[in-house]
Design a protein around this motif. Structure first.
Motif, PDB file in Angstrom:
ATOM      1  N   GLN A  42       0.812  -1.209   0.000  1.00 41.27           N
ATOM      2  CA  GLN A  42       0.000   0.000   0.000  1.00 41.27           C
ATOM      3  C   GLN A  42       0.850   1.266   0.000  1.00 41.27           C
ATOM      4  O   GLN A  42       0.598   2.203  -0.762  1.00 41.27           O
ATOM      5  N   THR A  43       1.894   1.276   0.839  1.00 41.78           N
ATOM      6  CA  THR A  43       2.738   2.477   0.934  1.00 41.78           C
ATOM      7  C   THR A  43       3.475   2.728  -0.371  1.00 41.78           C
ATOM      8  O   THR A  43       3.526   3.860  -0.872  1.00 41.78           O
ATOM      9  N   GLU A  44       4.054   1.674  -0.952  1.00 44.21           N
ATOM     10  CA  GLU A  44       4.807   1.829  -2.204  1.00 44.21           C
ATOM     11  C   GLU A  44       3.891   2.283  -3.337  1.00 44.21           C
ATOM     12  O   GLU A  44       4.250   3.149  -4.132  1.00 44.21           O
ATOM     13  N   VAL A  45       2.663   1.702  -3.410  1.00 47.41           N
ATOM     14  CA  VAL A  45       1.731   2.081  -4.473  1.00 47.41           C
ATOM     15  C   VAL A  45       1.296   3.529  -4.286  1.00 47.41           C
ATOM     16  O   VAL A  45       1.230   4.302  -5.256  1.00 47.41           O
ATOM     17  N   ALA A  46       0.986   3.922  -3.044  1.00 49.86           N
ATOM     18  CA  ALA A  46       0.569   5.294  -2.794  1.00 49.86           C
ATOM     19  C   ALA A  46       1.676   6.283  -3.125  1.00 49.86           C
ATOM     20  O   ALA A  46       1.416   7.389  -3.597  1.00 49.86           O
ATOM     21  N   ALA A  47       2.931   5.887  -2.883  1.00 51.29           N
ATOM     22  CA  ALA A  47       4.061   6.772  -3.195  1.00 51.29           C
ATOM     23  C   ALA A  47       4.138   7.072  -4.686  1.00 51.29           C
ATOM     24  O   ALA A  47       4.650   8.113  -5.094  1.00 51.29           O
ATOM     25  N   GLU A  48       3.635   6.163  -5.515  1.00 48.92           N
ATOM     26  CA  GLU A  48       3.623   6.383  -6.967  1.00 48.92           C
ATOM     27  C   GLU A  48       2.348   7.100  -7.404  1.00 48.92           C
ATOM     28  O   GLU A  48       2.127   7.310  -8.605  1.00 48.92           O
ATOM     29  N   GLY A  49       1.457   7.468  -6.443  1.00 46.70           N
ATOM     30  CA  GLY A  49       0.241   8.183  -6.786  1.00 46.70           C
ATOM     31  C   GLY A  49      -0.885   7.304  -7.272  1.00 46.70           C
ATOM     32  O   GLY A  49      -1.841   7.807  -7.875  1.00 46.70           O
ATOM     33  N   CYS A  50      -0.809   5.994  -7.034  1.00 46.23           N
ATOM     34  CA  CYS A  50      -1.820   5.061  -7.529  1.00 46.23           C
ATOM     35  C   CYS A  50      -2.662   4.518  -6.377  1.00 46.23           C
ATOM     36  O   CYS A  50      -2.291   4.609  -5.211  1.00 46.23           O
ATOM     37  N   THR A  51      -3.803   3.959  -6.739  1.00 41.88           N
ATOM     38  CA  THR A  51      -4.650   3.222  -5.801  1.00 41.88           C
ATOM     39  C   THR A  51      -4.908   1.833  -6.371  1.00 41.88           C
ATOM     40  O   THR A  51      -4.715   1.605  -7.568  1.00 41.88           O
ATOM     41  N   ASN A  86       5.837  -8.367  -7.650  1.00 42.95           N
ATOM     42  CA  ASN A  86       6.517  -7.859  -8.845  1.00 42.95           C
ATOM     43  C   ASN A  86       5.535  -7.198  -9.800  1.00 42.95           C
ATOM     44  O   ASN A  86       5.792  -6.114 -10.335  1.00 42.95           O
ATOM     45  N   LEU A  87       4.371  -7.856 -10.046  1.00 36.29           N
ATOM     46  CA  LEU A  87       3.395  -7.299 -10.981  1.00 36.29           C
ATOM     47  C   LEU A  87       2.816  -5.981 -10.456  1.00 36.29           C
ATOM     48  O   LEU A  87       2.675  -5.009 -11.208  1.00 36.29           O
ATOM     49  N   LEU A  88       2.468  -5.935  -9.162  1.00 32.81           N
ATOM     50  CA  LEU A  88       1.884  -4.716  -8.592  1.00 32.81           C
ATOM     51  C   LEU A  88       2.918  -3.598  -8.549  1.00 32.81           C
ATOM     52  O   LEU A  88       2.593  -2.434  -8.794  1.00 32.81           O
ATOM     53  N   SER A  89       4.187  -3.943  -8.252  1.00 30.90           N
ATOM     54  CA  SER A  89       5.245  -2.934  -8.240  1.00 30.90           C
ATOM     55  C   SER A  89       5.420  -2.319  -9.625  1.00 30.90           C
ATOM     56  O   SER A  89       5.529  -1.102  -9.780  1.00 30.90           O
ATOM     57  N   ASN A  90       5.423  -3.164 -10.675  1.00 32.02           N
ATOM     58  CA  ASN A  90       5.530  -2.643 -12.041  1.00 32.02           C
ATOM     59  C   ASN A  90       4.320  -1.787 -12.399  1.00 32.02           C
ATOM     60  O   ASN A  90       4.441  -0.729 -13.035  1.00 32.02           O
ATOM     61  N   ALA A  91       3.113  -2.246 -12.032  1.00 25.75           N
ATOM     62  CA  ALA A  91       1.896  -1.496 -12.355  1.00 25.75           C
ATOM     63  C   ALA A  91       1.923  -0.109 -11.714  1.00 25.75           C
ATOM     64  O   ALA A  91       1.527   0.884 -12.337  1.00 25.75           O
ATOM     65  N   ALA A  92       2.395  -0.025 -10.466  1.00 30.04           N
ATOM     66  CA  ALA A  92       2.472   1.274  -9.792  1.00 30.04           C
ATOM     67  C   ALA A  92       3.535   2.159 -10.434  1.00 30.04           C
ATOM     68  O   ALA A  92       3.334   3.362 -10.639  1.00 30.04           O
ATOM     69  N   ARG A  93       4.684   1.550 -10.776  1.00 28.61           N
ATOM     70  CA  ARG A  93       5.799   2.326 -11.335  1.00 28.61           C
ATOM     71  C   ARG A  93       5.446   2.942 -12.681  1.00 28.61           C
ATOM     72  O   ARG A  93       5.817   4.061 -12.991  1.00 28.61           O
ATOM     73  N   PHE A  94       4.692   2.204 -13.516  1.00 24.46           N
ATOM     74  CA  PHE A  94       4.365   2.687 -14.848  1.00 24.46           C
ATOM     75  C   PHE A  94       2.886   3.054 -14.965  1.00 24.46           C
ATOM     76  O   PHE A  94       2.357   3.169 -16.070  1.00 24.46           O
ATOM     77  N   GLY A  95       2.195   3.224 -13.832  1.00 23.47           N
ATOM     78  CA  GLY A  95       0.753   3.436 -13.853  1.00 23.47           C
ATOM     79  C   GLY A  95       0.318   4.858 -14.035  1.00 23.47           C
ATOM     80  O   GLY A  95      -0.873   5.135 -14.051  1.00 23.47           O
ATOM     81  N   ALA A  96       1.251   5.815 -14.146  1.00 23.69           N
ATOM     82  CA  ALA A  96       0.921   7.217 -14.440  1.00 23.69           C
ATOM     83  C   ALA A  96      -0.090   7.787 -13.441  1.00 23.69           C
ATOM     84  O   ALA A  96      -0.979   8.534 -13.790  1.00 23.69           O
ATOM     85  N   LYS A  97       0.040   7.363 -12.159  1.00 26.40           N
ATOM     86  CA  LYS A  97      -0.810   7.876 -11.085  1.00 26.40           C
ATOM     87  C   LYS A  97      -2.298   7.568 -11.312  1.00 26.40           C
ATOM     88  O   LYS A  97      -3.178   8.291 -10.830  1.00 26.40           O
ATOM     89  N   GLN A  98      -2.576   6.490 -12.029  1.00 26.25           N
ATOM     90  CA  GLN A  98      -3.958   6.077 -12.299  1.00 26.25           C
ATOM     91  C   GLN A  98      -4.301   4.841 -11.452  1.00 26.25           C
ATOM     92  O   GLN A  98      -3.421   4.131 -10.994  1.00 26.25           O
ATOM     93  N   PRO A  99      -5.610   4.563 -11.272  1.00 29.74           N
ATOM     94  CA  PRO A  99      -5.993   3.385 -10.473  1.00 29.74           C
ATOM     95  C   PRO A  99      -5.505   2.082 -11.097  1.00 29.74           C
ATOM     96  O   PRO A  99      -5.405   1.959 -12.321  1.00 29.74           O
TER      97      PRO A  99
END
Length: 626
Positions: free
Chosen positions: A492-501, A525-538
């Motif tokens: 949760q913390t890592e995803v929020a840091a990338e601006g994603c939910t 790994n999949l969620l980390s990649n999704a947050a990193r390249f998710g452009a702050k989108q859900p």
């Protein structure tokens, strides 16, 4: 003339053999040195991080005790209880014992302490949450150093020891944090003592330093007895070092049995007469050390490790990993290099024999000579191609080592900068107590960076296991929706840091027999990649079933993946052009784990419209739900 030609051919063979042998030996030596440096860096990093965590925990415990000892209500009741004792009153029956229990009940419950005690200057317990020890010198007898230090004005944390639990009628591991209680004039009138269970948070801090399948970090006292829980308690019971229901803390001594007890070895010497392990002997003498060559631990298993004796904690701390696991990648690499050398040697020998036969034919036909020359050129081309392939393999390995070094160094640098900032921000004459905000920030940053380093290390271990052909699954009954939600909470913390939910959609529970730990690694790994390249989108995670399979998809709405990148996205060490971190091995690790489960992983994406990774895992045959 014929004999001369044969001698010349064999001389040529030897001339070719020497540089090949030297190159192979030099390459193996270089690879060995690199692996040893990596292993040393890993255990030293884990040891340093764990030690810092234990020191921080100790200071927090001492700050809490000191704060409560200075609380006006506690001081008032302690003075009243002392006065009651001096007047000959019954300590068990007075009103002040109950009031003390009410005052300290909340902190005991919140901090999960075992209890509290008030010790008079003569070492007698005048108040406690356990009536059995009131009016006795039990704590002063079991841990005299800690009680004496507190009555002399210091706030200290003692080493663990065994204390009898009268209710359970067993000896339980216990450690004390003690601080002086002063009257209005500042004179020391008693000591406030909190009893702590060392198998609780104290042990959990060391458990976070477990590397791989066999690594463990543990603390021990000056008598070389474990102060924290061993990772191998079930095995210790199997080999007879622990009795049924017995815990390892304060029971297991760090002694070298002389052989691997897990493989049936039993020493003729009684356990008490066996020598200390090489690590324990060094640490209890106040020394720190590192051993990457290998030594026997308390099970008799050969391990590598790093250790330190901490004078502030008055404990030794060691991080160890089974040598076989630590150097599994090195062993696999050696086999590949040696096999390549043998193949090359065989090719060279065959070429030499062929050249001998061709040399005989030179006397018969010039045409045959041209044919032999052509054949020789073709074989030389093949050798050059083999050499090119070897160079490509070495280059890929160097890239892996460079990326791995960078990914491990980054979180360590973040932690170091945090510690330096906290040291600069604290006045030198201030009490070494962190504010709740500093503690929260320290824990958040430390947890994030340690999780990042753990993810890199886990990916490295999967890569090494795949390379060595040692991928082993520990199958158990797993509910995939619960597993996905646990991963989402941890990230949760890592995803929020990338601006994603993260949104999780599920059709209901889906059960199967899978390896929980490895599947968590896949979805991290999949969620980390999704947050990193998710452009702050859900980010949407969907859990569903189709005939014979559990299906989990992870969809982001970010930058997407180009068709060129899609073709090679699951290859090892392939990083996207816009990637700013990572080994380039996360998706390769995902595919390796999923395929080990007989499942599949696929990806669909268009540039600028996000990407969807779909994982299919087989359900038990013949049933929809197990």
């Amino acid at each position: 003339m014929k004999i001369r030609t044969q001698r010349a051919d064999w001389l040529l063979f030897l001339v070719m053999l020497v540089p090949i042998g030297l190159s192979t030996w030099f390459g193996l030596s270089l690879i060995d040195a690199i692996h040893r440096r990596q292993a040393a860096a890993t255990v030293q990093t884990v040891l340093a991080t764990t030690r810092e965590g234990l020191v921080t925990w100790e200071r927090h415990m001492e700050a809490t005790a000191k704060s409560w000892a200075g609380e006006a209500g506690v001081r008032r009741v302690v003075l009243a209880q002392l006065k009651l004792r001096s007047s000959g009153g019954a300590l068990h029956e007075g009103p002040y014992l109950g009031e003390l229990r009410r005052l300290l009940r909340d902190v005991v419950q919140q901090k999960q302490y075992m209890g509290f005690d008030i010790i008079a200057p003569d070492g007698i317990d005048i108040a406690s949450d356990h009536g059995d020890v009131v009016a006795t010198n039990t704590l002063s007898r079991l841990d005299p150093d800690t009680i004496t230090a507190a009555l002399r004005g210091s706030t200290v944390t003692g080493a663990p020891f065994l204390m009898r639990d009268q209710n359970l009628e067993v000896d339980v591991p216990t450690m004390l944090v003690a601080t002086p209680v002063r009257d209005e004039d500042g004179a020391i009138v008693a000591a406030l003592v909190f009893r702590i269970d060392p198998t609780g948070e104290f042990s959990r801090i060391t458990q976070s330093g477990r590397v791989g399948e066999t690594g463990e970090t543990y603390a021990f006292d000056r008598y070389a007895r474990l102060a924290t829980e061993s990772r191998f308690e079930p095995l210790l019971r199997d080999i007879g070092l622990l009795a049924a229901g017995q815990h390892s803390s304060q029971v297991i001594e760090l002694r070298d049995p002389g052989g691997n007890m897990l493989r049936g070895f039993r020493s003729r010497l009684p356990r008490s007469e066996q020598p200390l392990t090489r690590m324990a002997m060094s640490a209890v003498s106040g020394k720190s050390g590192l051993d990457t060559d290998g030594y026997r631990d308390y099970r008799g298993v050969t391990v590598i490790g790093a250790w330190v004796w901490d004078p502030e904690l008055q404990l030794g701390i060691a991080t160890e990993v089974d040598k076989a696991e630590a150097y599994s990648a090195l062993t696999a690499t050696r086999k590949v290099v040696l096999r390549t050398f043998i193949v090359g040697l065989g090719i060279t020998l065959v070429l030499t024999l062929i050249l001998q036969q061709r040399a005989k034919a030179l006397a018969h036909s010039l045409g045959r000579e041209r044919e032999l020359r052509t054949e020789l050129e073709e074989r030389v081309d093949r050798l050059q191609r083999v050499e090119g392939e070897l160079e490509s393999a070495v280059h890929a390995r160097e890239e892996f080592l460079r990326f791995a070094s960078h990914e491990l160094r980054t979180p360590l640098t973040s932690l170091r900068l945090l510690y330096e900032y906290m040291l600069r921000a604290r006045p030198e004459d201030a009490t070494p107590v962190m504010s709740p905000a500093d503690v929260s920030r320290f824990l958040k940053v430390s947890t994030r960076e340690l999780r990042r380093m753990t993810q890199v290390i886990n990916n490295m271990f999967v890569l090494s296991n795949v390379a060595a052909g040692n991928a082993v699954l520990n199958l158990e009954r797993v509910e995939i929706e619960e597993l996905v939600r646990n991963v989402a909470r941890k990230m949760q913390t890592e995803v929020a840091a990338e601006g994603c939910t993260v949104e999780i959609q599920s059709e209901g529970p889906v059960y199967g027999h899978w390896d929980r730990t490895h599947l968590e690694q896949v979805f991290v790994n999949l969620l980390s990649n999704a947050a990193r390249f998710g452009a702050k989108q859900p980010i949407t995670i969907s859990v569903s079933k189709e005939p014979g399979f559990a299906v989990v998809s992870v969809r982001d709405r970010g930058v997407g993946i180009t068709p060129e990148e899609l073709e090679r996205i699951f290859e090892p060490f392939r990083r996207r052009q816009d990637a700013h971190a990572g080994l380039g091995a996360g998706l390769f690790v995902c595919r390796a784990i999923v395929e080990a489960h007989k499942g599949t992983i696929s990806v669909s994406s268009e540039k600028g419209e996000g990407a969807t990774f779909c994982v299919k895992l087989p359900l038990p045959p013949g049933s929809d739900q197990v």
